[in-house]
Design a protein around this motif. Structure first.
Motif, short mmCIF file in Angstrom:
data_model
loop_
_atom_site.label_atom_id
_atom_site.label_comp_id
_atom_site.label_asym_id
_atom_site.label_seq_id
_atom_site.Cartn_x
_atom_site.Cartn_y
_atom_site.Cartn_z
N THR A 71 0.98 -1.26 0.02
CA THR A 71 -0.10 -0.08 0.08
C THR A 71 0.86 1.25 0.14
O THR A 71 1.87 1.28 0.86
N MET A 72 0.69 2.04 -0.96
CA MET A 72 1.75 3.25 -1.10
C MET A 72 0.75 4.41 -1.16
O MET A 72 -0.20 4.45 -1.75
N ALA A 73 1.45 5.71 -0.79
CA ALA A 73 0.68 6.75 -0.70
C ALA A 73 1.71 7.91 -0.58
O ALA A 73 2.66 7.99 -0.08
N ALA A 74 1.40 9.04 -1.48
CA ALA A 74 2.13 10.11 -1.46
C ALA A 74 1.77 11.01 -0.23
O ALA A 74 0.87 10.57 0.61
N ALA A 75 3.06 11.86 0.47
CA ALA A 75 2.60 12.69 1.78
C ALA A 75 1.07 13.30 1.57
O ALA A 75 1.11 13.98 0.98
#
Length: 257
Positions: free
Chosen positions: A97-101
């Protein structure tokens, strides 16, 4: 189109993350892999030989819970993307699971040679064939590629990492060698060749397993130079990995309609 751009971004992040996590897994393991403290006896004090022994020791753990952070500087803008996941070395399967700040999270599923991505807010998955990307999603091939292209391997010293003493190895990858060894072609190969040498760092615990891997890569496209630093922390070994390929009825194929 915005949706296509978002999907491409997720795929790019997934490629780097899986390459680093899978790059420290082998196609098998041998019992009694030497630790960094006593590895000199079996490697003859050769740092590159020590590096070559790390994948088997890591693979023997079976699975890992990991954290990945990707920092990109391009066109005067800095972006940080981070996430967590699990990976099963034997099944070559995992989730991420990836997310930008401050942004919404996107999902990634790895299942053998296939990678599925689903950006935040979308109901459908996008499927890619890892082999079409020069094998960068194949842990075994990544291991083979790492051993072929890692030059100037050296032991930096012993350091503290999250309260644990680890051995720090540093090395350099030649982009041209990486392109040739991985079989990467097309725009991806051109991007790799546009950058300079790729420095890498690997931190090994007293069982010879990778605990952190980091690389920094610069590429130039259309006159704009981008630099990406990707770090993967191996937090816990022997964890359950429940990742499964999505329902086929919810999947679109890259390049398809």
């Amino acid at each position: 189109m915005p949706g296509s751009i978002r999907r491409a971004a997720v795929v790019a992040v997934a490629a780097v993350a899986v390459a680093l996590v899978g790059g420290c897994s082998g196609s098998g393991a041998t019992a009694g892999s030497p630790s960094p403290q006593n590895a000199g006896a079996s490697t003859g004090g050769d740092p590159k030989a020590l590096l070559a022994e790390v994948p088997a020791a890591t693979f023997a753990a079976g699975s890992v819970r990991f954290e990945v952070t990707m920092q990109v500087s391009s066109g005067g803008r800095d972006t940080t993307t981070s996430g967590t996941g699990t990976f099963d070395f034997a099944r070559k399967a995992g989730d991420l699971t990836m997310a930008a700040a401050g942004g919404p999270a996107s999902e990634v599923i790895m299942d053998g040679g296939n990678v599925y991505t689903r950006p935040a807010g979308e109901s459908r998955w996008l499927q890619m064939n890892g082999a079409a990307m020069g094998g960068q999603f194949d842990p075994a091939q990544q291991l083979d590629t790492l051993q072929k292209v890692s030059n100037d391997v050296r032991v930096v010293g012993t350091e503290d990492l999250r309260g644990e003493q680890v051995t720090h190895l540093a090395y350099t990858i030649d982009p041209a060698d990486l392109v040739e060894s991985s079989g990467t072609t097309g725009p991806a190969a051109e991007m790799l060749r546009s950058g300079g040498p790729i420095p890498g760092d690997l931190y090994i615990d007293d069982e010879g397993r990778a605990r952190k891997a980091q690389t920094t890569m610069s590429t130039t496209v259309g006159g704009t130079t981008s630099t990406a630093t990707v770090a993967v922390d191996y937090l816990e070994f022997g964890v359950p990995v429940a990742a499964q390929a999505p329902d086929p009825s919810t999947v679109d194929t890259l390049g398809g309609s």
